[in-house]
Design an enzyme around this catalytic site. Structure first.
Site, PDB file in Angstrom:
ATOM      1  CE  LYS A  91      33.213  30.781  32.089  1.00  0.00           C
ATOM      2  NZ  LYS A  91      33.100  31.284  33.456  1.00  0.00           N
TER       3      LYS A  91
ATOM      4  CG  ASP B 234      38.735  35.222  32.276  1.00  0.00           C
ATOM      5  OD1 ASP B 234      39.189  35.215  33.430  1.00  0.00           O
ATOM      6  OD2 ASP B 234      37.514  35.304  32.034  1.00  0.00           O
TER       7      ASP B 234
ATOM      8  CB  CYS C 110      38.325  29.151  38.948  1.00  0.00           C
ATOM      9  SG  CYS C 110      37.922  28.044  37.592  1.00  0.00           S
TER      10      CYS C 110
HETATM   11  C1  UD1 Z   1      34.174  37.885  36.031  1.00  0.00           C
HETATM   12  C2  UD1 Z   1      34.323  36.705  35.092  1.00  0.00           C
HETATM   13  C3  UD1 Z   1      35.735  36.148  35.157  1.00  0.00           C
HETATM   14  C4  UD1 Z   1      36.749  37.251  34.894  1.00  0.00           C
HETATM   15  C5  UD1 Z   1      36.490  38.456  35.791  1.00  0.00           C
HETATM   16  C6  UD1 Z   1      37.369  39.652  35.456  1.00  0.00           C
HETATM   17  C7  UD1 Z   1      32.097  35.749  35.113  1.00  0.00           C
HETATM   18  C8  UD1 Z   1      31.237  34.591  35.475  1.00  0.00           C
HETATM   19  N1  UD1 Z   1      33.380  35.669  35.494  1.00  0.00           N
HETATM   20  O1  UD1 Z   1      34.406  37.386  37.337  1.00  0.00           O
HETATM   21  O2  UD1 Z   1      35.861  35.132  34.164  1.00  0.00           O
HETATM   22  O3  UD1 Z   1      38.039  36.751  35.175  1.00  0.00           O
HETATM   23  O4  UD1 Z   1      35.121  38.877  35.660  1.00  0.00           O
HETATM   24  O5  UD1 Z   1      37.199  40.004  34.129  1.00  0.00           O
HETATM   25  O6  UD1 Z   1      31.663  36.670  34.449  1.00  0.00           O
HETATM   26  N2  UD1 Z   1      36.178  42.016  43.836  1.00  0.00           N
HETATM   27  C9  UD1 Z   1      36.084  42.472  45.129  1.00  0.00           C
HETATM   28  N3  UD1 Z   1      34.852  42.528  45.716  1.00  0.00           N
HETATM   29  C10 UD1 Z   1      33.717  42.155  45.047  1.00  0.00           C
HETATM   30  C11 UD1 Z   1      33.831  41.713  43.733  1.00  0.00           C
HETATM   31  C12 UD1 Z   1      35.072  41.639  43.148  1.00  0.00           C
HETATM   32  O7  UD1 Z   1      37.088  42.798  45.749  1.00  0.00           O
HETATM   33  O8  UD1 Z   1      32.627  42.247  45.641  1.00  0.00           O
HETATM   34  C13 UD1 Z   1      37.507  41.921  43.210  1.00  0.00           C
HETATM   35  C14 UD1 Z   1      37.879  40.465  42.879  1.00  0.00           C
HETATM   36  O9  UD1 Z   1      38.427  39.810  43.985  1.00  0.00           O
HETATM   37  C15 UD1 Z   1      38.871  40.655  41.757  1.00  0.00           C
HETATM   38  C16 UD1 Z   1      38.342  41.883  41.026  1.00  0.00           C
HETATM   39  O10 UD1 Z   1      37.465  42.539  41.939  1.00  0.00           O
HETATM   40  O11 UD1 Z   1      40.124  40.960  42.310  1.00  0.00           O
HETATM   41  C17 UD1 Z   1      37.609  41.557  39.755  1.00  0.00           C
HETATM   42  O12 UD1 Z   1      36.483  40.742  40.052  1.00  0.00           O
HETATM   43  P1  UD1 Z   1      35.141  40.807  39.221  1.00  0.00           P
HETATM   44  O13 UD1 Z   1      35.256  41.820  38.140  1.00  0.00           O
HETATM   45  O14 UD1 Z   1      34.012  40.901  40.176  1.00  0.00           O
HETATM   46  O15 UD1 Z   1      35.143  39.377  38.550  1.00  0.00           O
HETATM   47  P2  UD1 Z   1      34.004  38.276  38.599  1.00  0.00           P
HETATM   48  O16 UD1 Z   1      32.678  38.904  38.361  1.00  0.00           O
HETATM   49  O17 UD1 Z   1      34.190  37.399  39.781  1.00  0.00           O
END
Ligand code: UD1
Length: 439
Positions: free
Chosen positions: A36, A319, A130
């Site tokens: 996914k 995850d 989520c």
């Molecule tokens: C992706 C995955 C999700 C997984 C996560 C971490 C997808 C669709 N989802 O989510 O299943 O749990 O990676 O492996 O691929 N953060 C910030 N600012 C930002 C972006 C992120 O502070 O602009 C923080 C988030 O709040 C979180 C951390 O960084 O605490 C990790 O987030 P990120 O790696 O961006 O995860 P996602 O891309 O949302």
């Protein structure tokens, strides 16, 4: 109000639940689906492609279906031909993503980079996904600005204009998966060389790189501490199969350890699950991996895996944190689970308590005293992976478990009940109807 549970074979009904009768061992083979978290950014990347893209063997995750709606809304075509998803964004003519579409998935934000790159302007509502924490998008927006875009946040929308887009160096203060992917896709559309330092190293980033390159792009360095994008190349159509889902793989591994039995997982990449496999080496089961196959043999009650802390790849995946908590709940001894990435990712704990688990959690730290027996209960899926942890607990609990709100589980597991049934699990998807509500 009394509830009726009616058996249904149809997928994606508005109000469905899983009914599980726990206690069966799992035995047999499972084919792991395409990932996914690879497919979602790849579908977003098709926005940059002028020509037909064929994505092979795409499972009907509900998040994938929403991304298809997004492509169609933007003026592209997205249709299934059997198991293959055919996308053609040649005629893409819109740059705006309304709240109704953005708010239903986190991955809607992945379209910001490609829409802006292709149309030189974008208006995208804030993403949903989520409810596992704040999930800001500041790193996405900072990077987009550093590549020359003007970004304004107003009335729930991100307005980005890209008349002055320019390649350059970006240093991410945290290796966010989504920000890395978004910026990679934007950089593909900008003439010149862009380097992203401290990028996420999750395998899905390599898959996105491979997809872009299969379309004629020039991206290198995924998996290392710098990704280099030589942008400005016109992308053409291709046929591509996304990598196996490492979280689905991990979920079935954990299910097998919890339920006992002998399970063979096919079409997986064992290396992607190294962090999990090394933790499970303590649990008294035998796991062997060869090529794209993982075999789990579990003959007795699992022993506690000790401690696990979530981290960015190659650390332990967040995850799989909730499924590990379910495993700890039936393992012999105390276990400690620490969530470091998302601040509100322990809502499944309250539901597990209803099943007789002995768990305490605070500020992302969860202590579990494994019980010999769990008991079936009516529970509610709080999010995708939390919901999966309840399915696992239900499979070992004595008696009946019903899990509501399984639409969140459908976001990232395809045919979960069918696959578990084939292994011998007693799990059914039922339609919920409430007596007296019919008009
Ligand atoms: C992706 C995955 C999700 C997984 C996560 C971490 C997808 C669709 N989802 O989510 O299943 O749990 O990676 O492996 O691929 N953060 C910030 N600012 C930002 C972006 C992120 O502070 O602009 C923080 C988030 O709040 C979180 C951390 O960084 O605490 C990790 O987030 P990120 O790696 O961006 O995860 P996602 O891309 O949302």
């Amino acid at each position: 109000m009394e509830r009726l549970y009616l058996e249904t074979n149809e997928h994606r009904k508005a109000s469905e639940c899983f009914l599980i009768i726990g206690g069966n061992h799992l035995n047999g083979e499972v084919e792991i689906d395409c990932a996914k978290n690879s497919l979602l950014p790849i579908i977003a990347a098709t926005i940059l492609v002028e020509g037909e893209v064929e994505l092979r063997k795409v499972p009907l995750y509900s998040d994938v279906l929403v991304m298809c709606d997004i492509i169609r809304h933007l003026g592209g075509k997205a249709v299934f031909n059997g198991e293959n998803l055919i996308i053609d964004c040649s005629g893409l003519d819109k740059n705006c993503l309304p709240n109704e579409l953005s708010a239903s998935v986190r991955s809607s934000i992945f379209t910001l980079g490609p829409i802006l790159g292709r149309m030189r302007s974008a208006k995208v509502a804030y993403p949903g996904g989520c409810d596992i924490g704040l999930r800001p998008i500041d790193l996405h927006l900072k990077g987009v600005r550093e590549l020359g875009a003007k970004v304004v946040e107003k009335n729930g929308y991100i307005y980005a204009s890209g008349e002055k887009l320019k390649s350059g160096d970006i240093i991410l203060s945290f290796p966010s998966v989504g920000a890395t992917e978004n910026l990679m896709m934007l950089a593909v559309a900008i003439e010149g060389e862009t380097r992203i330092f401290n990028p996420a190293r999750e395998p899905e980033i390599n898959d996105l790189q491979d997809f872009i390159n299969a379309c004629g792009g020039d991206v290198s360095g995924a998996g290392s501490n710098a990704i280099v994008i030589k942008g400005g190349k016109k992308l053409h159509g291709t046929s591509f199969k996304a990598m196996p889902d490492r979280i689905e793989t991990g979920t079935y591994i954990i299910a097998s350890v919890m339920c006992g039995g002998e399970v063979v997982l096919k079409n997986c990449n064992p290396q992607h699950n190294n962090a999990l496999l090394s933790k499970l080496s303590k649990t008294a089961c035998k796991i062997t991996a060869k090529d794209d196959i993982i075999k789990i043999e579990a003959r007795s009650r699992p022993i506690s895996f000790g401690e696990v802390e979530t981290a960015v790849y190659p650390g332990f995946p967040t995850d799989l944190q909730a499924p590990m908590t379910a495993l700890a709940s039936v393992s012999d001894g105390y276990s400690l689970v620490v969530e470091n990435l998302f601040e509100a990712r322990s809502k499944h704990v309250g539901e597990l308590l209803k099943m007789g688990c002995d768990i305490k959690t605070r500020n992302g730290i969860t202590i579990i005293n494994g019980r010999e027996k769990l008991y079936g209960a009516d529970v509610f899926s709080p999010d995708l992976r939390g919901g999966a942890s309840l399915v696992l607990a239900g499979l070992v609990a004595e008696g009946y478990t019903t899990i509501e709100n399984i639409k969140l589980i459908d976001r990232g597991y395809y045919k979960l009940a069918e696959k578990l049934q084939r292994l011998g699990g007693d799990i059914k998807r039922l339609e919920i109807s409430r007596r007296g509500c019919d008009s």
